[in-house]
Write an enzyme that holds these catalytic residues in place. Structure first.
Site: not given
Ligand code: KIV
Length: 277
Positions: A50-51, A89, A119, A121, A188
């Protein structure tokens, strides 16, 4: 002559099986089909992170990223890859409310993109959700330490685990995530000694970003390592190229050519004979 080895997708079971193998997991982010094509043969795992909200959409944090955005980019990366294990994510707000909400979001992501898992968090507070998902066929990559979706309650983007109490909490989180069934976890922005201890303590692979070389694998945001995203460069990023500068130089050269009438040349036009060289 031996037949070419058939390419098959790396599975989450393959990733989990790499724990303790001594062969580090190579992971990167990908948000587009083209990036998927370029990275597929070089990595074990591609994360549609989600970055992308910050890197592609210019957001200040990842909080505004939606499930529909993640699904669109997840589909694109799946189209561009044949080999890497692709994980997508779950964005903020799509899974924190309940295990059931997390399941509905994960099922959409997996059904609509064809990715290998999701993924999310969170530490001990997400253990019940991780168990609920994994028991129902959704492979989960955990994410502990600095959690960008909690940036508003965690005091911004800062390294985690330097104090004893915070270190103990992150260790508890990592053990809970592994115990709940995550096939691996991202660590992280966590101080090196703690990330190393977590890697020794949990039975699943750890994938570090700003963590420790002793993690079972490493991940970086691709745009950071190729020098495309230069809003800020975190301490843990190593730049392997300066594509941002090269793109700018290419655009400058193109603009100069167009303004001077040098582009297009006859060789770029239909119905005009190019001069013999
Ligand atoms: O969103 C993302 O790109 C991430 C990575 C930095 C691990 O969670």
């Amino acid at each position: 002559m031996s037949a070419p080895v058939a390419k098959r997708r790396i599975t989450v079971t393959d990733i989990k099986g790499r724990k303790g193998s001594g062969e580090p997991l190579v992971c990167l982010t990908a948000y587009t089909s083209l990036t998927g094509v370029l990275l597929d043969d070089e990595v074990d795992l591609l994360l549609v992170g989600d970055s992308l909200g910050m890197v592609l959409y210019g957001m200040d944090t990842t909080i505004g990223v939606t499930l529909d955005m993640m699904i669109a980019h997840g589909k694109a990366v799946m189209r561009g890859t044949k080999r890497a294990c692709v994980i997508v994510d779950l964005p903020f707000g799509s899974y924190q409310e309940s295990p059931q909400a997390a399941y509905v979001a994960s099922a959409r992501v997996m059904m609509e993109t064809g990715c290998a898992g999701v993924k999310l968090e969170g530490g001990i507070e997400m253990a019940e959700t991780i168990r609920f998902l994994t028991e129902r066929g959704v492979p989960v990559l955990g994410h502990v330490g600095l959690m960008p979706q909690s940036v508003n309650t965690a005091g911004g983007f800062r390294s985690h685990g330097s104090g004893a109490a915070e270190a103990a909490d992150i260790m508890t989180d990592a053990k809970a995530v592994a115990e709940a069934g995550a096939f691996a976890m991202v660590i992280e922005g966590t101080v090196e000694p703690l990330a190393r201890k977590i890697t020794q303590a949990v039975p699943v692979p750890t994938i570090g970003i700003g963590a420790s070389p002793k993690c079972d694998g490493q991940i970086l945001v691709t745009e950071d390592l190729v020098g495309l995203f230069s809003e800020f460069t975190p301490k843990f990023v190593k730049r392997y190229s300066e594509l941002g500068r090269q793109i700018n130089e290419a655009a400058k050269a193109y603009a100069a050519d167009v303004r001077a009438g040098r582009f297009p040349g006859s060789e770029h036009c239909f119905g005009v004979k190019s001069k013999k060289k």
